[in-house]
Design a protein around this motif. Sequence first.
Motif, PDB file in Angstrom:
ATOM      1  N   GLN A 285       0.832  -1.210   0.000  1.00 22.82           N
ATOM      2  CA  GLN A 285       0.000   0.000   0.000  1.00 22.82           C
ATOM      3  C   GLN A 285       0.867   1.261   0.000  1.00 22.82           C
ATOM      4  O   GLN A 285       0.554   2.241  -0.684  1.00 22.82           O
ATOM      5  CB  GLN A 285      -0.932  -0.023   1.210  1.00 22.82           C
ATOM      6  CG  GLN A 285      -2.002  -1.100   1.129  1.00 22.82           C
ATOM      7  CD  GLN A 285      -2.703  -1.350   2.453  1.00 22.82           C
ATOM      8  OE1 GLN A 285      -2.217  -0.975   3.523  1.00 22.82           O
ATOM      9  NE2 GLN A 285      -3.849  -2.019   2.410  1.00 22.82           N
TER      10      GLN A 285
ATOM     11  N   TRP B 106      -0.909   0.854  10.269  1.00 20.76           N
ATOM     12  CA  TRP B 106      -2.238   1.311   9.841  1.00 20.76           C
ATOM     13  C   TRP B 106      -2.789   2.371  10.804  1.00 20.76           C
ATOM     14  O   TRP B 106      -3.530   3.266  10.389  1.00 20.76           O
ATOM     15  CB  TRP B 106      -3.192   0.125   9.719  1.00 20.76           C
ATOM     16  CG  TRP B 106      -2.976  -0.670   8.462  1.00 20.76           C
ATOM     17  CD1 TRP B 106      -2.676  -0.186   7.223  1.00 20.76           C
ATOM     18  CD2 TRP B 106      -3.044  -2.098   8.313  1.00 20.76           C
ATOM     19  NE1 TRP B 106      -2.543  -1.212   6.313  1.00 20.76           N
ATOM     20  CE2 TRP B 106      -2.775  -2.401   6.960  1.00 20.76           C
ATOM     21  CE3 TRP B 106      -3.303  -3.149   9.200  1.00 20.76           C
ATOM     22  CZ2 TRP B 106      -2.757  -3.702   6.460  1.00 20.76           C
ATOM     23  CZ3 TRP B 106      -3.293  -4.444   8.713  1.00 20.76           C
ATOM     24  CH2 TRP B 106      -3.021  -4.725   7.359  1.00 20.76           C
TER      25      TRP B 106
ATOM     26  N   GLU C 203     -14.894  -1.339   5.434  1.00 21.71           N
ATOM     27  CA  GLU C 203     -13.930  -2.101   6.214  1.00 21.71           C
ATOM     28  C   GLU C 203     -13.964  -1.702   7.694  1.00 21.71           C
ATOM     29  O   GLU C 203     -13.275  -0.791   8.127  1.00 21.71           O
ATOM     30  CB  GLU C 203     -12.527  -1.925   5.637  1.00 21.71           C
ATOM     31  CG  GLU C 203     -12.374  -2.527   4.244  1.00 21.71           C
ATOM     32  CD  GLU C 203     -10.947  -2.521   3.747  1.00 21.71           C
ATOM     33  OE1 GLU C 203     -10.615  -3.366   2.907  1.00 21.71           O
ATOM     34  OE2 GLU C 203     -10.147  -1.665   4.200  1.00 21.71           O
TER      35      GLU C 203
ATOM     36  N   THR D  48      -8.960  -6.704   3.648  1.00 17.12           N
ATOM     37  CA  THR D  48      -8.903  -6.956   2.206  1.00 17.12           C
ATOM     38  C   THR D  48      -7.460  -7.067   1.742  1.00 17.12           C
ATOM     39  O   THR D  48      -6.663  -6.141   1.928  1.00 17.12           O
ATOM     40  CB  THR D  48      -9.606  -5.830   1.424  1.00 17.12           C
ATOM     41  OG1 THR D  48     -10.922  -5.633   1.962  1.00 17.12           O
ATOM     42  CG2 THR D  48      -9.707  -6.164  -0.051  1.00 17.12           C
TER      43      THR D  48
ATOM     44  N   ASP E 219      -8.148  -6.289  -3.491  1.00 18.91           N
ATOM     45  CA  ASP E 219      -8.423  -4.876  -3.763  1.00 18.91           C
ATOM     46  C   ASP E 219      -8.521  -4.627  -5.264  1.00 18.91           C
ATOM     47  O   ASP E 219      -9.417  -3.924  -5.745  1.00 18.91           O
ATOM     48  CB  ASP E 219      -7.295  -4.010  -3.179  1.00 18.91           C
ATOM     49  CG  ASP E 219      -7.812  -2.956  -2.210  1.00 18.91           C
ATOM     50  OD1 ASP E 219      -9.035  -2.919  -1.955  1.00 18.91           O
ATOM     51  OD2 ASP E 219      -6.996  -2.167  -1.723  1.00 18.91           O
TER      52      ASP E 219
ATOM     53  N   VAL F  66     -14.695   0.331  -2.296  1.00 16.69           N
ATOM     54  CA  VAL F  66     -14.199  -0.026  -0.966  1.00 16.69           C
ATOM     55  C   VAL F  66     -13.898   1.248  -0.187  1.00 16.69           C
ATOM     56  O   VAL F  66     -13.121   2.091  -0.645  1.00 16.69           O
ATOM     57  CB  VAL F  66     -12.910  -0.874  -1.057  1.00 16.69           C
ATOM     58  CG1 VAL F  66     -12.376  -1.180   0.347  1.00 16.69           C
ATOM     59  CG2 VAL F  66     -13.168  -2.160  -1.822  1.00 16.69           C
TER      60      VAL F  66
ATOM     61  N   PRO G 194     -11.874   2.230   2.753  1.00 14.83           N
ATOM     62  CA  PRO G 194     -10.812   1.498   3.447  1.00 14.83           C
ATOM     63  C   PRO G 194     -10.832   1.669   4.956  1.00 14.83           C
ATOM     64  O   PRO G 194     -11.314   2.674   5.491  1.00 14.83           O
ATOM     65  CB  PRO G 194      -9.535   2.083   2.840  1.00 14.83           C
ATOM     66  CG  PRO G 194      -9.922   3.463   2.439  1.00 14.83           C
ATOM     67  CD  PRO G 194     -11.344   3.362   1.970  1.00 14.83           C
ATOM     68  N   ASP G 195     -10.275   0.670   5.624  1.00 16.99           N
ATOM     69  CA  ASP G 195     -10.226   0.652   7.082  1.00 16.99           C
ATOM     70  C   ASP G 195      -9.647   1.929   7.687  1.00 16.99           C
ATOM     71  O   ASP G 195     -10.130   2.420   8.712  1.00 16.99           O
ATOM     72  CB  ASP G 195      -9.404  -0.551   7.558  1.00 16.99           C
ATOM     73  CG  ASP G 195      -8.040  -0.662   6.860  1.00 16.99           C
ATOM     74  OD1 ASP G 195      -7.734   0.155   5.985  1.00 16.99           O
ATOM     75  OD2 ASP G 195      -7.292  -1.601   7.208  1.00 16.99           O
TER      76      ASP G 195
ATOM     77  N   SER H  69      -7.909   5.086  -6.187  1.00 15.79           N
ATOM     78  CA  SER H  69      -8.884   4.495  -5.272  1.00 15.79           C
ATOM     79  C   SER H  69      -8.941   5.277  -3.970  1.00 15.79           C
ATOM     80  O   SER H  69      -8.018   6.034  -3.633  1.00 15.79           O
ATOM     81  CB  SER H  69      -8.522   3.042  -4.973  1.00 15.79           C
ATOM     82  OG  SER H  69      -7.354   2.984  -4.163  1.00 15.79           O
TER      83      SER H  69
ATOM     84  N   ARG I 130      -8.568   4.010  -1.095  1.00 15.17           N
ATOM     85  CA  ARG I 130      -7.497   3.543  -0.224  1.00 15.17           C
ATOM     86  C   ARG I 130      -6.191   4.292  -0.523  1.00 15.17           C
ATOM     87  O   ARG I 130      -5.522   4.800   0.376  1.00 15.17           O
ATOM     88  CB  ARG I 130      -7.272   2.039  -0.379  1.00 15.17           C
ATOM     89  CG  ARG I 130      -6.308   1.508   0.695  1.00 15.17           C
ATOM     90  CD  ARG I 130      -5.992   0.022   0.520  1.00 15.17           C
ATOM     91  NE  ARG I 130      -7.145  -0.825   0.342  1.00 15.17           N
ATOM     92  CZ  ARG I 130      -7.933  -1.243   1.332  1.00 15.17           C
ATOM     93  NH1 ARG I 130      -7.684  -0.866   2.573  1.00 15.17           N
ATOM     94  NH2 ARG I 130      -8.953  -2.028   1.072  1.00 15.17           N
TER      95      ARG I 130
END
Length: 422
Positions: free
Chosen positions: A20, A96, A320, A326, A331, A341, A343-344, A398, A400
């Motif tokens: 990522q 994260w 998420e 994911t 993804d 999506v 994202p988290d 995206s 994310r």
Amino acid sequence: MTLSYVHPTTDSPWGTYLAQVDRVLPYLGPLARWGETLKRPKRSLIVDVPIELDNGTIAHFEGYRVQHSLTRGPGKGGVRYHPDVTLEEVMALSAWMSIKNAAVNLPYGGAKGGIRVDPKKLSQKELEKLTRRYTSEIGLIIGPHQDIPAPDVNTNAQIMAWMMDTYSMNVGATATGVVTGKPIHLGGSLGRVKATGRGVFVTGREAARRIGLNLEGARVAVQGFGNVGSSAAELFGQAGAKIVAVQDHTGTIINPKGLDLATLVPHAKATGGVAGFAEAEKIDDEAFWDVACDIVIPAALENQITAARAARLKARLVLEGANGPTGQAADDVLADRGILVVPDVICNAGGVTVSYFEWVQDFSSFFWTEDEINVKLDKIMVGALKNIWDTADRHKISLRTATFAVACERILIARQERGLYP
């Protein structure tokens, strides 16, 4: 020296995080020269946690606390108790958290902790001993201005109370701000328990509006029915959506007409899971990913949506609720299929946002009402998502990658401005 965790050999949570970061570097301009900073945790602590069990034997457990980045402020992130916890997983979760905190512009870095243990096999007294010894072992690097733990998988307000008390005893003064997610009467914040689920709902509501999905009658499938999954499900239900499937560690249940949450939630709390709920049909766990729905909320553990599962999903929107649910290949499959999506690192940021409110309230000894908390949370989440969506539209990327672009830019600007010491 080449560190083994910098180049993971498997499709692990840390490997997913590194991929990522690599995707976002082209959008960081001159700041990309600092990019390697994002790939190396600042500090990783492994501790032995010995306790005397109720039967008189001595048991040893392995614990971790990883501080990925402290550039923008104290470390912030939960502590999980799980038999599959590893250092590499905690590293990814801490990273994260760095992204998540920066994405919503909280004055925190990222951290995470965990103990490799099955808490269900411990008595309440053994669990207290485990928590207190772990807190003492990591006490060197945590503190209200250093690193602030919070609840995560299999941890709760009681465990935070033990952590706060242990730290306070060791420093000789009550330090309520050392953890968040505490009981209300020990300096906890109203609205904290359901904050992560509320954040999932708020970002989901905004995303649904953007893609023209009416929540009234929308079909929602939820994986994981703890605080996050159940709270999000209740809020979507209140908005008129139908919860058509729920999966947790006890099994998977469906009802195409919509599950009655008013009876399902008490059932899950009383029995320990959704299995055996009379007003639903039990299906195979893998069939969860084939359920006809509009929204899927993975709110369990990481790496749940594989490329194969992504190819089968029938939803239009993935929210998420869990961290890293994911995989990278999944993804890409979802993007190719036109499935959005959220994202988290933005979707489930409601918990840490209200943790920030709790931390601030502890320092001021002035506490807000739950309505005030929810209004502040909604405002921050909506504003953060709009900024991320504008970035995604501008670069044609995206959500994310856009979230990482916004967050990494903030982290690396701070790193650049602070410089290197000495």
